[in-house]
Design an enzyme around this catalytic site. Structure first.
Site, PDB file in Angstrom:
ATOM      1  N   GLU A 249      38.723  70.206  21.099  1.00  0.00           N
ATOM      2  CA  GLU A 249      38.899  71.656  20.989  1.00  0.00           C
ATOM      3  C   GLU A 249      37.726  72.472  21.535  1.00  0.00           C
ATOM      4  O   GLU A 249      37.925  73.541  22.115  1.00  0.00           O
ATOM      5  CB  GLU A 249      39.162  72.043  19.519  1.00  0.00           C
ATOM      6  CG  GLU A 249      40.549  71.663  19.016  1.00  0.00           C
ATOM      7  CD  GLU A 249      40.667  70.202  18.592  1.00  0.00           C
ATOM      8  OE1 GLU A 249      39.636  69.493  18.571  1.00  0.00           O
ATOM      9  OE2 GLU A 249      41.788  69.759  18.276  1.00  0.00           O
TER      10      GLU A 249
ATOM     11  N   ASP B 210      42.065  77.046  20.797  1.00  0.00           N
ATOM     12  CA  ASP B 210      41.408  75.862  21.367  1.00  0.00           C
ATOM     13  C   ASP B 210      42.320  74.660  21.530  1.00  0.00           C
ATOM     14  O   ASP B 210      41.849  73.534  21.663  1.00  0.00           O
ATOM     15  CB  ASP B 210      40.230  75.470  20.460  1.00  0.00           C
ATOM     16  CG  ASP B 210      40.667  75.142  19.036  1.00  0.00           C
ATOM     17  OD1 ASP B 210      41.876  75.064  18.785  1.00  0.00           O
ATOM     18  OD2 ASP B 210      39.779  74.964  18.176  1.00  0.00           O
TER      19      ASP B 210
HETATM   20  C1  UD1 Z   1      46.774  69.862  17.380  1.00  0.00           C
HETATM   21  C2  UD1 Z   1      45.615  70.494  18.140  1.00  0.00           C
HETATM   22  C3  UD1 Z   1      44.489  70.870  17.176  1.00  0.00           C
HETATM   23  C4  UD1 Z   1      45.022  71.694  16.010  1.00  0.00           C
HETATM   24  C5  UD1 Z   1      46.185  70.965  15.347  1.00  0.00           C
HETATM   25  C6  UD1 Z   1      46.763  71.826  14.260  1.00  0.00           C
HETATM   26  C7  UD1 Z   1      45.127  69.692  20.423  1.00  0.00           C
HETATM   27  C8  UD1 Z   1      44.463  68.667  21.237  1.00  0.00           C
HETATM   28  N1  UD1 Z   1      45.040  69.534  19.093  1.00  0.00           N
HETATM   29  O1  UD1 Z   1      46.299  68.622  16.874  1.00  0.00           O
HETATM   30  O2  UD1 Z   1      43.520  71.617  17.869  1.00  0.00           O
HETATM   31  O3  UD1 Z   1      43.983  71.871  15.081  1.00  0.00           O
HETATM   32  O4  UD1 Z   1      47.190  70.718  16.337  1.00  0.00           O
HETATM   33  O5  UD1 Z   1      47.560  71.093  13.385  1.00  0.00           O
HETATM   34  O6  UD1 Z   1      45.713  70.604  20.945  1.00  0.00           O
HETATM   35  N2  UD1 Z   1      53.597  65.652  14.827  1.00  0.00           N
HETATM   36  C9  UD1 Z   1      54.925  65.656  14.468  1.00  0.00           C
HETATM   37  N3  UD1 Z   1      55.533  66.872  14.247  1.00  0.00           N
HETATM   38  C10 UD1 Z   1      54.868  68.050  14.329  1.00  0.00           C
HETATM   39  C11 UD1 Z   1      53.507  68.025  14.661  1.00  0.00           C
HETATM   40  C12 UD1 Z   1      52.886  66.827  14.912  1.00  0.00           C
HETATM   41  O7  UD1 Z   1      55.564  64.626  14.373  1.00  0.00           O
HETATM   42  O8  UD1 Z   1      55.469  69.115  14.093  1.00  0.00           O
HETATM   43  C13 UD1 Z   1      52.926  64.349  15.076  1.00  0.00           C
HETATM   44  C14 UD1 Z   1      53.363  63.703  16.404  1.00  0.00           C
HETATM   45  O9  UD1 Z   1      53.412  62.326  16.231  1.00  0.00           O
HETATM   46  C15 UD1 Z   1      52.222  64.059  17.341  1.00  0.00           C
HETATM   47  C16 UD1 Z   1      51.046  64.022  16.401  1.00  0.00           C
HETATM   48  O10 UD1 Z   1      51.524  64.559  15.176  1.00  0.00           O
HETATM   49  O11 UD1 Z   1      52.093  63.122  18.374  1.00  0.00           O
HETATM   50  C17 UD1 Z   1      49.824  64.766  16.841  1.00  0.00           C
HETATM   51  O12 UD1 Z   1      50.111  66.075  17.286  1.00  0.00           O
HETATM   52  P1  UD1 Z   1      49.130  66.771  18.369  1.00  0.00           P
HETATM   53  O13 UD1 Z   1      49.585  68.150  18.635  1.00  0.00           O
HETATM   54  O14 UD1 Z   1      48.953  65.868  19.525  1.00  0.00           O
HETATM   55  O15 UD1 Z   1      47.745  66.779  17.637  1.00  0.00           O
HETATM   56  P2  UD1 Z   1      47.244  67.496  16.318  1.00  0.00           P
HETATM   57  O16 UD1 Z   1      46.344  66.542  15.632  1.00  0.00           O
HETATM   58  O17 UD1 Z   1      48.386  68.049  15.573  1.00  0.00           O
END
Ligand code: UD1
Ligand code: UDP
Length: 392
Positions: free
Chosen positions: A133, A97
């Site tokens: 999601e 999702d």
């Molecule tokens: C995403 C998914 C969610 C999933 C989650 C798992 C979408 C919309 N959301 O949400 O469904 O449950 O991943 O964890 O697809 N960041 C880092 N390094 C990383 C990962 C994240 O710095 O390795 C930080 C960054 O600032 C990034 C933020 O986390 O902008 C959010 O990451 P993002 O993938 O946009 O959303 P999640 O909340 O992780």
């Protein structure tokens, strides 16, 4: 021989697609397996690629700090356009999702490449919960030619929507991944000792951890561990503040219990933690905020824990298999199977509910026993085999 491309970009997708990549690569005579990662997550994705020793053929490397849903959608869609034009797979597999999976599925549809949706058919039918999601999963389901539904309930959901694709009930590949890691840890004292060292390095007091590791029972007089994770977008703001405040008050109410929170890297998750606990997250006694853990360490810790408090999708599926009671900090869930079996309760982001349910499980051995037995409604570890058999 069919050219099959697996596309994923976040930690949970990587964990759940890794066993499928490994199984497909063993079938060299039938499949030319290509791995494309979007890099929606960077560090948290790379941690999983390392553990499963997966080297992507393509990496869109799209992550930006503080990315929003438009950034992810646009960057994945455009990136996948070019990758698909160059690689021309016969079929593309996406997972679950995330925005990676929906944007990648759309990119494949624009080139009329058939899409297989792994972990298809889970539904809350509330498009704002989980957000985005629920809608992501519905959209990917509309595009998919092959739907790999983990449970009979997810199959039923798809049938009710008259999904155009074929539906196969396969189990969830997360259980395949979990089995791989649990088997690796089982009976391997050296590897277990290594996990203790890594956890100590991550900031968990090693003396306290050893008391948990060496205790024979997870009930009452021994030191106990509450494992916590949280990251859902729909909980940002007030919901998160309630959750973190309850966690703080619980850690003060139960000084002999350890509360361990491997924090997601999203700054929106860390801000409320700092708002409630202050800037310095060190030396908080029995409350340990640590960096995201490798999958192996996380499973090790889950196995040692007494209660799991989370808003995660994947952890809701894994912890019941390990016999751990799970309190889910969400208003609704697309994974009701373990709710029905009684090992999972929804507590939402309500301060009182979190306080009461955690306290009950810590204070009342009978209530704890009722919720702590192993059930596996999500799979038997053979999901990848079934998916592959249906792709041949
Ligand atoms: C995403 C998914 C969610 C999933 C989650 C798992 C979408 C919309 N959301 O949400 O469904 O449950 O991943 O964890 O697809 N960041 C880092 N390094 C990383 C990962 C994240 O710095 O390795 C930080 C960054 O600032 C990034 C933020 O986390 O902008 C959010 O990451 P993002 O993938 O946009 O959303 P999640 O909340 O992780
Ligand atoms: N996980 C991990 N390290 C951590 C926290 C979680 O390896 O520090 C694993 C966990 O076992 C599960 C997956 O990550 O398989 C869940 O990811 P997340 O909660 O980020 O996403 P969701 O499942 O909610 O989409």
């Amino acid at each position: 021989m069919r050219k099959i491309m697996l596309v994923f970009g976040t930690r949970p997708e990587a964990i759940k697609m890794a066993p499928l990549v490994i199984a497909l690569k063993k079938r060299e005579a039938d499949f030319n397996t290509i791995v494309c990662v979007t890099g929606q997550h960077r560090e948290m994705l790379d941690q999983v690629l390392d553990i499963f020793d997966i080297k992507p053929d393509y990496d869109l490397n799209i992550m930006q700090q503080g990315q929003d849903l438009y950034d992810i959608t646009a960057r994945v869609l455009i990136g996948m356009r070019d990758v698909l034009k160059e690689c021309k797979p016969d079929i593309m597999l996406v997972h679950g999702d995330t925005t990676t999976s929906t944007a990648a599925a759309l990119a494949a549809f624009y080139q009329q490449i058939p899409v297989g949706h792994v972990e298809a058919g889970l539904r809350t039918n509330n498009i704002y919960n989980p957000w985005p999601e629920e809608m992501n999963r519905q959209l990917t389901g509309r595009i998919a030619t092959y739907n790999f539904a983990p449970t009979p309930l997810s199959e039923k959901n798809l049938k009710e929507e008259h999904a155009h694709g074929k539906i196969f009930v396969t189990g969830n590949t997360v259980i395949d991944a979990l089995h791989m890691v649990v088997n690796k840890l089982k009976g391997n004292k050296l590897l277990a000792d290594e996990q203790v060292k890594v956890l100590a390095k991550a900031g968990y007091d090693v003396g306290r951890l050893n008391e948990i590791v060496n205790s024979k029972s997870s009930i009452s007089k021994f030191r106990r561990l509450v494992l916590i994770t949280g990251h859902r977008r729909e909980n940002f703001g007030e919901g998160f503040i309630n959750m973190v405040t309850a966690i703080k008050d619980l850690s003060e109410k139960y000084p002999d219990v350890d509360f361990v929170y491997p924090m997601h890297l999203n700054p929106n998750v860390r801000k409320p933690i700092h708002d409630v606990f202050g800037e310095n997250l060190q030396n908080l006694g029995n409350m340990f905020f640590i960096e995201p853990l490798q999958y192996l360490e996380f499973v090790y810790l889950m196995e040692k824990s007494h209660i799991v408090l989370t808003d995660s999708g994947g952890i809701q599926e894994e912890a019941p298999g390990l016999g751990k009671p799970v309190l889910v900090m969400r208003e609704t869930t697309e994974r009701p199977e373990a709710l029905e079996s009684g090992t999972v309760h929804l507590v939402g982001t309500d301060y009182n509910k979190i306080m009461n349910e955690v306290s009950t499980l810590l204070d009342d051995a009978e209530a704890y026993k009722k919720m702590s037995y192993a059930v596996n409604p999500y799979g038997d570890g053979k999901a990848c085999e079934r998916i592959i058999n249906n792709l041949i």
